[in-house]
Design a protein around this motif. Structure first.
Motif, short mmCIF file in Angstrom:
data_model
loop_
_atom_site.label_atom_id
_atom_site.label_comp_id
_atom_site.label_asym_id
_atom_site.label_seq_id
_atom_site.Cartn_x
_atom_site.Cartn_y
_atom_site.Cartn_z
N PRO A 429 0.82 -1.22 0.00
CA PRO A 429 0.00 0.00 0.00
C PRO A 429 0.85 1.27 0.00
CG PRO A 429 -0.09 -1.09 2.14
CD PRO A 429 0.61 -2.02 1.21
N LEU A 430 0.50 2.20 -0.88
CA LEU A 430 1.18 3.50 -0.92
C LEU A 430 0.80 4.36 0.27
CD1 LEU A 430 0.68 4.31 -4.70
CD2 LEU A 430 2.89 4.09 -3.58
N VAL A 431 -0.49 4.25 0.64
CA VAL A 431 -1.04 5.07 1.72
C VAL A 431 -1.76 4.14 2.70
CG1 VAL A 431 -2.63 6.95 2.28
CG2 VAL A 431 -1.37 6.99 0.13
N LEU A 432 -1.72 4.48 3.96
CA LEU A 432 -2.45 3.69 4.96
C LEU A 432 -3.92 3.64 4.56
CD1 LEU A 432 -1.84 2.31 7.75
CD2 LEU A 432 -2.81 4.36 8.79
N PRO A 433 -4.51 2.46 4.42
CA PRO A 433 -5.92 2.37 3.99
C PRO A 433 -6.87 3.20 4.86
CG PRO A 433 -4.89 0.20 3.94
CD PRO A 433 -3.89 1.13 4.55
N GLU A 434 -6.56 3.27 6.17
CA GLU A 434 -7.42 4.07 7.05
C GLU A 434 -7.39 5.55 6.67
OE1 GLU A 434 -5.41 1.71 7.90
OE2 GLU A 434 -6.03 0.61 9.71
N LYS A 435 -6.23 6.04 6.19
CA LYS A 435 -6.13 7.44 5.76
C LYS A 435 -6.97 7.67 4.51
CE LYS A 435 -4.75 11.66 5.15
NZ LYS A 435 -5.32 12.76 5.98
N LEU A 436 -6.93 6.71 3.60
CA LEU A 436 -7.71 6.83 2.37
C LEU A 436 -9.20 6.85 2.69
CD1 LEU A 436 -6.75 7.05 -0.55
CD2 LEU A 436 -7.14 4.60 -0.81
N GLU A 437 -9.62 5.97 3.61
CA GLU A 437 -11.03 5.93 4.02
C GLU A 437 -11.44 7.22 4.72
OE1 GLU A 437 -13.42 3.71 3.28
OE2 GLU A 437 -11.84 2.92 1.98
N GLU A 438 -10.51 7.76 5.53
CA GLU A 438 -10.81 9.03 6.22
C GLU A 438 -11.05 10.15 5.21
OE1 GLU A 438 -8.27 12.40 7.02
OE2 GLU A 438 -7.68 11.24 8.79
N MET A 439 -10.25 10.22 4.15
CA MET A 439 -10.41 11.25 3.14
C MET A 439 -11.74 11.10 2.41
SD MET A 439 -6.52 11.46 1.59
CE MET A 439 -6.88 12.80 0.43
N LYS A 440 -12.11 9.85 2.10
CA LYS A 440 -13.40 9.61 1.44
C LYS A 440 -14.56 10.02 2.35
CE LYS A 440 -11.80 5.72 -1.39
NZ LYS A 440 -11.88 4.25 -1.62
N ARG A 441 -14.42 9.68 3.64
CA ARG A 441 -15.48 10.01 4.59
C ARG A 441 -15.65 11.53 4.72
NH1 ARG A 441 -13.61 7.16 8.28
NH2 ARG A 441 -12.56 8.73 9.54
N ARG A 442 -14.53 12.23 4.76
CA ARG A 442 -14.60 13.70 4.84
C ARG A 442 -15.24 14.28 3.58
NH1 ARG A 442 -8.50 14.69 5.67
NH2 ARG A 442 -8.99 16.91 5.43
N LEU A 443 -14.91 13.69 2.44
CA LEU A 443 -15.46 14.18 1.18
C LEU A 443 -16.96 13.95 1.12
CD1 LEU A 443 -14.16 15.39 -1.44
CD2 LEU A 443 -14.47 13.16 -2.46
N PHE A 444 -17.41 12.76 1.55
CA PHE A 444 -18.83 12.42 1.49
C PHE A 444 -19.62 13.08 2.61
CE2 PHE A 444 -17.47 8.96 -1.28
CZ PHE A 444 -18.49 8.93 -2.21
N SER A 445 -19.18 12.84 3.86
CA SER A 445 -19.98 13.26 5.02
C SER A 445 -19.86 14.75 5.30
CB SER A 445 -19.55 12.48 6.26
OG SER A 445 -19.65 11.10 6.02
N ASN A 446 -18.63 15.24 5.38
CA ASN A 446 -18.42 16.62 5.84
C ASN A 446 -18.65 17.66 4.76
OD1 ASN A 446 -17.68 15.28 8.08
ND2 ASN A 446 -15.55 15.88 8.08
N ILE A 447 -18.41 17.27 3.49
CA ILE A 447 -18.46 18.28 2.43
C ILE A 447 -19.68 18.12 1.55
CG2 ILE A 447 -17.26 19.15 0.38
CD1 ILE A 447 -14.65 18.62 1.85
N ARG A 448 -19.90 16.92 0.99
CA ARG A 448 -21.05 16.78 0.09
C ARG A 448 -22.36 16.98 0.83
NH1 ARG A 448 -22.09 11.57 -3.68
NH2 ARG A 448 -22.71 10.63 -1.72
N SER A 449 -22.46 16.42 2.03
CA SER A 449 -23.73 16.50 2.77
C SER A 449 -24.00 17.90 3.29
CB SER A 449 -23.74 15.50 3.93
OG SER A 449 -22.71 15.83 4.83
#
Length: 494
Positions: A429-449
């Motif tokens: 893995p290039l990036v810690l999977p948890e970090k990638l999931e955190e970025m997706k969560r911020r994009l979906f939950s914190n910004i899109r919503s």
């Protein structure tokens, strides 16, 4: 009977919490008042100190949205809401409502208090000289420290029961083995009061009185002298099978009172010294970790950082009472000032480490992380002051233009994140999977919503600023011209 007692007790507890809300809120019927969602959000905001999103209206859609927001917040704190659904809350189903409120009480009230029980005693650090002191006083302290560490492994319920036992054990024959029949005589409540505030009760006289008389006396003294809200009535406890949850909720208030009692200066300084020692140890660990991970991959560095932060957050719990002291700079002792400086230094180093790792994210994740931080910073900003409508409108327009410009990149960043292949040439893995999931969560939950609601907030502020400007003009015209018709004509032209 149990459902009736819980409803009454939980309602009284909620009212004692919402008395701190601005404006204060009073629950008249728990099953009905909870259906709109505002009660839940108000309660959670006071308990957590956080501002939660909400719909301001009271139609079905808005009530459902508010309840969903409350349940989502509870789930974000890893609370298990088994068989608790929005529809059941809207219908005011007694068993579901009481189950939800008990979950909130147990997490925010009882568990939080039980978590700090270890802080009521001195716990020498392994690096502290007193930890290897062979004096009798040091041995007693070490035994007490070991006892508290053992307690920490117990559940919050057992920890609260152990605390109650300790308070009552100072008064001979008063025994506590559970949160049911042990409290029926009222002697346990009186014994705790006597421990916390010696001289307020006469336990010898109490032993000759009836259960109801003792319970009535205990609740009266607790309310008048200790300022503990009266959640129970004598008949709720003087019964064959008293409600365990109601008694736990009430007893926890005595533990809360004990936490607020002033400590001796000697005890406080000892805890400050322990906190300073622990912080110095954390600083050394962090410096060592930065050196050891210098040549590691980004993924491994991030993993080590997350592990360090998780351990740090667990270990800081016993020190929270001294670390979160509300004293101003002028009131701090030399030790407390040193502790605050050490705390700021460690937190600053941790934040710098995380910021550096975020900047080192492989392309194109680095630019997406920077974009996320900029959008979040903009969202976190307070709305402009509407007292000056002319300036407010100008600021609003600037914010909306910036926000729209940032949101133009949303779709491309979303596609990039979803299609990012998190593997190097060695399939690592290039990036810690948890970090990638955190970025997706911020994009979906914190910004899109929050994107539509953020725009609505800004536009609402813009309209308010315009309305203020109109009122200002109207007042000027009214003073200057007087007649309604002439003012309307002037406004229409304007």
């Amino acid at each position: 009977q149990r459902e009736f007692t819980q409803k009454k007790t939980f309602t009284s507890w909620i009212n004692s919490i919402l008395a701190k809300h601005t404006p204060p809120y009073v629950v008249s019927d728990l099953y009905t008042d909870i259906q709109q969602g505002h009660l839940l959000l108000d309660l959670l905001e006071v308990l957590s100190g956080q501002h939660l999103p909400r719909e301001k209206g009271f139609n079905t859609f808005q009530c459902r949205s508010n309840i969903e927001n409350a349940l989502t917040f509870l789930k974000s704190r890893s609370l298990k809401l088994i068989n608790i659904h929005v529809a059941d809350i809207i219908e005011g189903r007694p068993s579901i409502v009481l189950g939800l409120i008990w979950t909130i009480i147990f997490h925010f009230h009882i568990e939080e208090l039980a978590r700090t029980l270890a802080c009521t005693y001195n716990q020498p650090s392994p690096d502290c000289p007193s930890a290897v002191d062979s004096s009798p006083k040091a041995n007693r302290s070490a035994k007490k420290s070991a006892k508290i560490k053992e307690r920490w492994k117990m559940s919050a319920t057992k920890a609260l029961l152990l605390w109650a036992k300790e308070q009552c054990s100072l008064h001979g024959s008063v025994s506590v083995t559970d949160f049911k029949s042990s409290w029926r005589s009222g002697l346990a409540f009186l014994a705790i009061i006597q421990t916390l505030r010696p001289g307020l009760v006469d336990l010898e006289k109490a032993k000759a009185r009836s259960n109801k008389e003792n319970l009535k006396e205990a609740f009266r003294i607790a309310e008048l002298e200790l300022n503990i809200p009266r959640l129970l009535e004598p008949e709720d406890v003087d019964t064959v099978n008293p409600d365990e949850k109601s008694i736990m909720t009430y007893v926890a208030q005595f533990l809360q009172y004990s936490k607020n009692l002033p400590e001796s200066e000697e005890d406080m300084q000892e805890k400050v010294r322990e906190a300073v020692g622990w912080l110095a140890e954390q600083e050394k660990k962090l410096a060592k970790l930065l050196v050891e991970t210098e040549n590691e991959t980004h993924c491994q560095k991030y993993k080590e950082m997350m592990s360090f932060m998780e351990t740090f957050n667990q270990e800081k719990i016993p020190f929270l009472p001294v670390l979160s002291s509300k004293r101003g700079e002028a009131e701090l002792s030399e030790g407390q000032q040193q502790m605050r400086e050490e705390w700021d230094k460690v937190i600053s180093q941790m934040n710098e480490w995380k910021a550096k790792l975020d900047q080192m994210l492989p392309s194109p994740l680095g630019s997406i992380e920077a974009w996320l931080q900029e959008v979040e910073r903009l969202q976190a900003e307070d709305l402009p002051d509407l007292q000056d409508p002319f300036k407010a409108m100008s600021v609003f327009r600037e914010i909306i233009v910036i926000f729209k410009g940032l949101m133009d990149c949303f779709d491309s960043h979303l596609d990039t994140l979803q299609s990012f292949k998190n593997e190097d040439e060695k399939n690592m893995p290039l990036v810690l999977p948890e970090k990638l999931e955190e970025m997706k969560r911020r994009l979906f939950s914190n910004i899109r919503s929050t994107n539509p609601s953020t725009f609505l907030e800004y536009h609402y502020g813009l309209c308010s600023a315009i309305a203020n400007e109109v009122k200002l003009k109207l007042n000027i015209c009214d003073v200057k011209y007087g007649a309604k018709e002439s003012v309307e004509s002037l406004l229409e032209n304007w």
